[in-house]
Design an enzyme around this catalytic site. Structure first.
Site, PDB file in Angstrom:
ATOM      1  N   ASN A 114       3.299   2.703  -5.422  1.00 47.12           N
ATOM      2  CA  ASN A 114       3.899   1.380  -5.295  1.00 47.12           C
ATOM      3  C   ASN A 114       5.082   1.353  -4.325  1.00 47.12           C
ATOM      4  O   ASN A 114       5.368   0.307  -3.744  1.00 47.12           O
ATOM      5  CB  ASN A 114       4.356   0.912  -6.689  1.00 47.12           C
ATOM      6  CG  ASN A 114       5.276  -0.282  -6.622  1.00 47.12           C
ATOM      7  OD1 ASN A 114       4.864  -1.401  -6.339  1.00 47.12           O
ATOM      8  ND2 ASN A 114       6.567  -0.047  -6.900  1.00 47.12           N
ATOM      9  N   TYR A 178       5.256  -4.212   9.018  1.00 46.74           N
ATOM     10  CA  TYR A 178       4.840  -4.208   7.613  1.00 46.74           C
ATOM     11  C   TYR A 178       3.322  -4.358   7.511  1.00 46.74           C
ATOM     12  O   TYR A 178       2.658  -3.610   6.781  1.00 46.74           O
ATOM     13  CB  TYR A 178       5.549  -5.332   6.868  1.00 46.74           C
ATOM     14  CG  TYR A 178       5.139  -5.479   5.422  1.00 46.74           C
ATOM     15  CD1 TYR A 178       5.618  -4.593   4.451  1.00 46.74           C
ATOM     16  CD2 TYR A 178       4.287  -6.496   5.025  1.00 46.74           C
ATOM     17  CE1 TYR A 178       5.247  -4.720   3.131  1.00 46.74           C
ATOM     18  CE2 TYR A 178       3.914  -6.638   3.701  1.00 46.74           C
ATOM     19  CZ  TYR A 178       4.393  -5.753   2.749  1.00 46.74           C
ATOM     20  OH  TYR A 178       4.011  -5.894   1.441  1.00 46.74           O
TER      21      TYR A 178
END
Length: 330
Positions: A114, A178
């Protein structure tokens, strides 16, 4: 639609329904879970959801104080928690986290990759170093963690949950680095799913839309800092556009339990994925048009954390402030 196409569609729907009906859900009771980025935001919410289902947690994050606050939160809910302060870009830290999870809880059943960062700003203000940094943390760390955990996951027929993003499917302006890193994460998850299934290790990738986790204050902001941050933090906390964090975590864990290959989390993520798949040219044109409305590049490449780019618009947003407090972002 002709008859052959209708039959194929019906067969596909039937196959999905049959898989869900006859597939045995993965019982998390007593399982040992290692989750990276587990001290705050979505990571903390996933830890709450997993521990509520009976799993024993090992949280890995960089800052010991944030880890201890998260552990106290989980223990107050009756969870079994071990913490490891470490950096997912450092192989020795990753190896140590895996071994400590095994030592603390008698093995390792589930890996949740994560931990990630987000960089916000125009392409003109992003440097090569920015791209290298985000690829190391968001993409290569997932590979690094998987390889370290695999010997233990194989012996217990374990599972891997990889957290991607809607940015794994649709690249949007001012999130170039990103999206690049999350596209890599999505491709890695698909390849791992195919290769590890024969070894009894099931890989699930989840791709959420914006979530109200309070995390924008930790974003790396470039360009016109105040404007970039105001736009990102505001969109991230709009109730219709963004998803409630506990709901997102619950859906992600449900996908893990079902053993889904992939799950889009949130209506906006699902809509964007279908728009990209069905009308790629139109989607590209709309995104190019939206870029004209975003702040222009700055004459410098200086980066600041989101918390240093606050304005009255973001500082007094009650939804944002509540999420920051609830999910240990402050």
């Amino acid at each position: 639609m002709g008859l052959p196409k209708r039959l194929l569609l019906a067969a596909g729907i039937g196959a999905v329904a049959a898989r869900r009906a006859f597939n045995t859900p993965y019982d998390l009771q007593g399982r040992s879970v290692l989750i990276t980025g587990g001290s705050r935001g979505l990571g903390l919410m996933l830890a709450r959801e997993l521990s509520d289902r009976g799993a024993a947690m090992t949280l890995m994050a960089r800052h010991a104080d944030a880890l201890e606050r998260a552990a106290a939160d989980l223990r107050s809910r009756g969870a079994r928690v071990h913490t490891v302060a470490g950096d997912v870009t450092v192989q020795s830290d990753v190896d140590r986290a895996v071994q400590e999870a095994v030592n603390a809880h008698g093995g390792l059943d589930v890996l949740v990759s994560n931990a990630s960062i987000i960089q916000v700003g125009p392409l003109a203000n992003l440097t090569d170093d920015d791209f290298h940094e985000i690829m190391e943390i968001n993409a290569f760390a997932t590979l690094r963690l998987t390889r370290a955990a695999l010997p233990h996951l194989r012996t217990r027929r374990g599972r891997i949950l990889i957290v991607g993003s809607v940015g794994s499917k649709v690249a949007v302006p001012h999130l170039t680095s990103y999206c690049m890193s999350k596209f890599a994460v999505g491709g890695l998850a698909q390849a791992l799913r195919a290769e590890l299934a024969r070894e009894g290790v099931i890989v699930t990738a989840v791709h959420p839309s914006l979530m109200r986790t309070g995390s924008p204050r930790h974003a790396h902001v470039k360009g016109q800092h105040a404007k970039e941050y105001a736009l990102f933090a505001t969109l991230d906390n709009l109730p219709v556009l963004s998803l409630d964090a506990p709901t997102a975590a619950r859906r992600m864990v449900a996908a893990l339990v079902r053993g889904d290959a992939e799950a889009m989390i949130g209506g906006p993520a699902l809509m964007l994925r279908y728009a990209q798949a069905l009308a790629p040219q139109l989607t590209a044109d709309i995104l190019a048009l939206s870029n004209r409305l975003l702040p222009a590049p700055a004459p410098h490449d200086h980066m600041v954390p989101g918390a240093h780019a606050e304005s009255d618009l973001t500082r007094h947003n009650p939804i944002k402030r509540r999420a920051e407090a609830e999910f240990n972002e402050l």
